[in-house]
Design a protein around this motif. Sequence first.
Motif, PDB file in Angstrom:
ATOM      1  N   LYS A  33      -1.422   6.128  -9.750  1.00 13.96           N
ATOM      2  CA  LYS A  33      -1.843   5.628  -8.725  1.00 13.96           C
ATOM      3  C   LYS A  33      -3.510   5.951  -8.477  1.00 13.96           C
ATOM      4  N   GLN A  84      -3.771   8.015   2.592  1.00 14.06           N
ATOM      5  CA  GLN A  84      -3.649   7.362   1.140  1.00 14.06           C
ATOM      6  C   GLN A  84      -3.448   5.785   1.480  1.00 14.06           C
ATOM      7  N   SER A  88      -5.809   2.489   1.284  1.00 15.46           N
ATOM      8  CA  SER A  88      -5.599   1.643   0.288  1.00 15.46           C
ATOM      9  C   SER A  88      -5.320   0.012   0.627  1.00 15.46           C
TER      10      SER A  88
END
Length: 104
Positions: A33, A84, A88
């Motif tokens: 990731k 996060q 993204s």
Amino acid sequence: FLPWLVKVPSDKLQIRARDISQDQINKLEELWKSEPEARFADLDRPDAIDETELSPTLLHYEDGYHYQNVLAPLVKMEADYDKQMKESLTEESISVRWEKSLTG
């Protein structure tokens, strides 16, 4: 193996194969990731996965400090994950233009 779905590996490839645990697969997927080019050997790096041991949650705690010490790392992990995920989803290099229509 289903030959119409997956090729049967050659003897040379089977010799090169390694046993890998489900835990290692999960860690590698987590590493992908943040580093899509990561390889299996990267799991041995000390900075590859910053996974601290979390205390299990309990039904009863000794005191408030014990409760805080168990739950605070979980809350922080969740907040970091949410941050996060939101980052993204952002888009860069987009311009927005507002104009008045002819009708008013």
